[in-house]
Design a protein around this motif. Sequence first.
Motif, mmCIF file in Angstrom:
data_model
loop_
_atom_site.group_PDB
_atom_site.id
_atom_site.type_symbol
_atom_site.label_atom_id
_atom_site.label_comp_id
_atom_site.label_asym_id
_atom_site.label_seq_id
_atom_site.Cartn_x
_atom_site.Cartn_y
_atom_site.Cartn_z
ATOM 1 N N ALA A 1 -2.662 2.711 8.594
ATOM 2 C CA ALA A 1 -3.899 2.161 7.803
ATOM 3 C C ALA A 1 -3.322 1.651 6.571
ATOM 4 O O ALA A 1 -2.521 2.317 5.826
ATOM 5 N N SER A 2 -3.663 0.671 6.063
ATOM 6 C CA SER A 2 -3.371 0.092 4.717
ATOM 7 C C SER A 2 -4.224 1.011 3.564
ATOM 8 O O SER A 2 -5.496 0.888 3.737
ATOM 9 N N VAL A 3 -3.648 1.626 2.965
ATOM 10 C CA VAL A 3 -4.210 2.514 2.002
ATOM 11 C C VAL A 3 -3.888 2.348 0.624
ATOM 12 O O VAL A 3 -2.654 2.698 0.136
ATOM 13 N N TRP B 1 10.271 1.711 5.221
ATOM 14 C CA TRP B 1 10.682 1.259 6.353
ATOM 15 C C TRP B 1 11.775 2.168 6.903
ATOM 16 O O TRP B 1 11.656 2.484 8.218
ATOM 17 N N SER B 2 12.882 2.548 6.345
ATOM 18 C CA SER B 2 13.836 3.436 7.191
ATOM 19 C C SER B 2 13.407 4.750 7.396
ATOM 20 O O SER B 2 13.834 5.306 8.406
ATOM 21 N N ASN B 3 12.374 5.407 6.497
ATOM 22 C CA ASN B 3 11.953 6.707 6.827
ATOM 23 C C ASN B 3 11.076 6.648 8.074
ATOM 24 O O ASN B 3 11.019 7.627 8.882
ATOM 25 N N LEU C 1 3.921 -3.363 4.908
ATOM 26 C CA LEU C 1 4.456 -3.748 6.299
ATOM 27 C C LEU C 1 3.803 -3.626 7.615
ATOM 28 O O LEU C 1 3.890 -4.389 8.482
ATOM 29 N N GLY C 2 2.814 -2.600 7.714
ATOM 30 C CA GLY C 2 1.934 -2.610 8.810
ATOM 31 C C GLY C 2 3.061 -2.303 9.899
ATOM 32 O O GLY C 2 3.949 -2.090 9.946
ATOM 33 N N ILE C 3 2.520 -2.068 11.195
ATOM 34 C CA ILE C 3 3.043 -1.742 12.434
ATOM 35 C C ILE C 3 4.109 -2.598 12.686
ATOM 36 O O ILE C 3 5.105 -2.302 13.213
ATOM 37 N N ASP C 4 3.744 -4.048 12.526
ATOM 38 C CA ASP C 4 4.484 -5.030 12.891
ATOM 39 C C ASP C 4 5.943 -4.974 12.038
ATOM 40 O O ASP C 4 7.057 -5.113 12.488
ATOM 41 N N GLY C 5 5.711 -4.987 10.759
ATOM 42 C CA GLY C 5 6.875 -4.735 9.723
ATOM 43 C C GLY C 5 7.694 -3.508 9.923
ATOM 44 O O GLY C 5 8.832 -3.775 10.049
ATOM 45 N N ASP D 1 0.830 -1.107 -0.014
ATOM 46 C CA ASP D 1 0.161 0.271 -0.113
ATOM 47 C C ASP D 1 0.970 1.538 -0.101
ATOM 48 O O ASP D 1 2.101 1.297 0.061
ATOM 49 N N LEU D 2 0.178 2.571 0.026
ATOM 50 C CA LEU D 2 0.937 3.694 -0.028
ATOM 51 C C LEU D 2 1.770 4.173 1.305
ATOM 52 O O LEU D 2 2.839 4.207 1.437
#
Length: 611
Positions: free
Chosen positions: A106-108, A83-85, A53-57, A47-48
């Motif tokens: 949220a998955s957008v 992920w890095s940012n 990844l979601g919060i866990d990823g 997603d955008l």
Amino acid sequence: MKPMTRRSCALLLGMALAGCSSTPSPSPAVAHMIEPQRVTEHRGNDDLLTAGLGIDGLRGMAPPAFADAANPTAAELRRRAIWSNWRGIADLSPTGAYGQAYGSVASVPGREYSALARVPGAQQPHRVLVQVPDNFDTARRCVVVTASSGSRGVYGAIAVAGPWALPKGCAVAYTDKGAGTDYFDLDAQQAAREDGTVGTLEAGGLAFMPDAPVGASGVAVKHAHSKDNPEADWGRHVKQAAEFALAALDRAYPQAAPFRFDNTRVIAVGISNGGGAVLRASEEEGDWLDAVVAGEPNILAADAPGARPLYDYTTEAALLMPCALLHLPADTLPQPPLRAQVEPLWTARCAALKTAGLVAGDTPKAQAASAHAQLKAQGWTDQALVAGALSVGFDLWRAVAVTYASAYGRYGVGEHPCGHAFAAQNADFSSRAATAAERAAWWSDGSGIPPGAGVGIVDTKLAPPDFTLPGLQCLRALQSGNDEHARRVQAGIAQTAARFPRTRRPVVVIHGLDDGLVPPAFSSAPYVEQARIANPDVRYWQVRNAQHFDGFLALPAYGARYVPLLPYVYAALDQVEATLDGKRALPANALIDARPRGAGSVEAAQLAIPR
């Protein structure tokens, strides 16, 4: 020696101005200066907002892996950059309560439109990228334009603008504001292309192609070596990103075109350097911008009482703060990583400063008191010094000073007046050629300012007993001296000074009173005082117990002591949106008595957000 030829400049400029898509161009009546060069779809597990990844990823300690470390795909690089940012900007620790007490992951689903744009007169492009969520409402047109914090890449403000804008259906326009992570490998003659993957100079299409002597070695860093002094143009970068957003929306919703500033709401938001950039954007001509929210902004209000350039207090801190921290009781300082290892270095700095005649006293204690007194006399608070320990521990002051000196003086590769450069390094800090795997990850992993992501600072002035002191003294002299190089750097700094807009619009400036990297006394406080003369709708939120780096609140000693700043940025966006909708008056000025979480977890009530 003969300068390296930037073979693709004409092609790159043409792409930036006209686009390189097979889609028919819009009619001249609604033509935009910048058209999308690349469009990608992001749905399902990509997603955008979090790249699936979601919060866990996002909380995962290891970055998303590349299937082939030397040849990652554009999709893999995007996921890793996101992920890095996120991790560099937000407190994602379980006790930080991100996504619960505040914020959203949220998955957008949606699309991304990207391009390399160029402000008039610039030698190098800046990246622009627009995220258009599938739930974008053409009847309620909304764009949030943002600029990366620090010198980060184009996703550097995703945790600032995305969580507020994307779930509610606003498009988000990003710019790396002429800095970013488009490093150029001078040995291999390779760098990132528009999609982040590595390309060659011969093939063209690179996002950054420095002028450099033939045979130059090491790494060219865009913020340092573009010869553009990008900070002077940060406001123009932001406005151009907003213009690009309109072009992207025309492409995304041709049936609803044209998208113009007079029929599309535009709100600018940013933190740190991004906060300074959006304030500078409010100076740009035209009735194009509806509201601004700026967190912990690096902003210079020229001639305002107390205002100081970033370079001035950065070089001052780089020299004196390691010694001055020894004057503060140890139990008042949060413990930076490797504290036991760095304290002897701080003591050595005191002795070296004494030898150089920069502090008084015959003992470490007296020397530390002298350094502390000098910083206090220059306007540093003890709260800023305590939080500044983190920047000392991570050698951030030197990193900023090296890069910004080069940018302000518009120095190219090999021209740094203090002899600094950048390169991949061995364990003993000697320079070497970068590996293919290191080079491939620069775009996704870098922060835009070495050291980091396998690129270090080359200091040709290293000398015992305090190895970095000679280089730091040289960097400081560029601020305080009067030779040709000093005047050149000082002229570049003067070009970054804020001008104050005459257009009235809601502006909320938010700053933590414990900020140790961009102290409010030098930046936001004098800016707000002057800006209110031009625009009475400027509001100021001062937050107790907040410092500069939400990302470092994952360190227990910092998380227990400080509150995050992002909740106040999101809250200010809520309030200016309600003001623009006619649902409430302008936000009020506020001195916010926020309470840190201590040994527990963040709870919304502790933040004392103004309502």
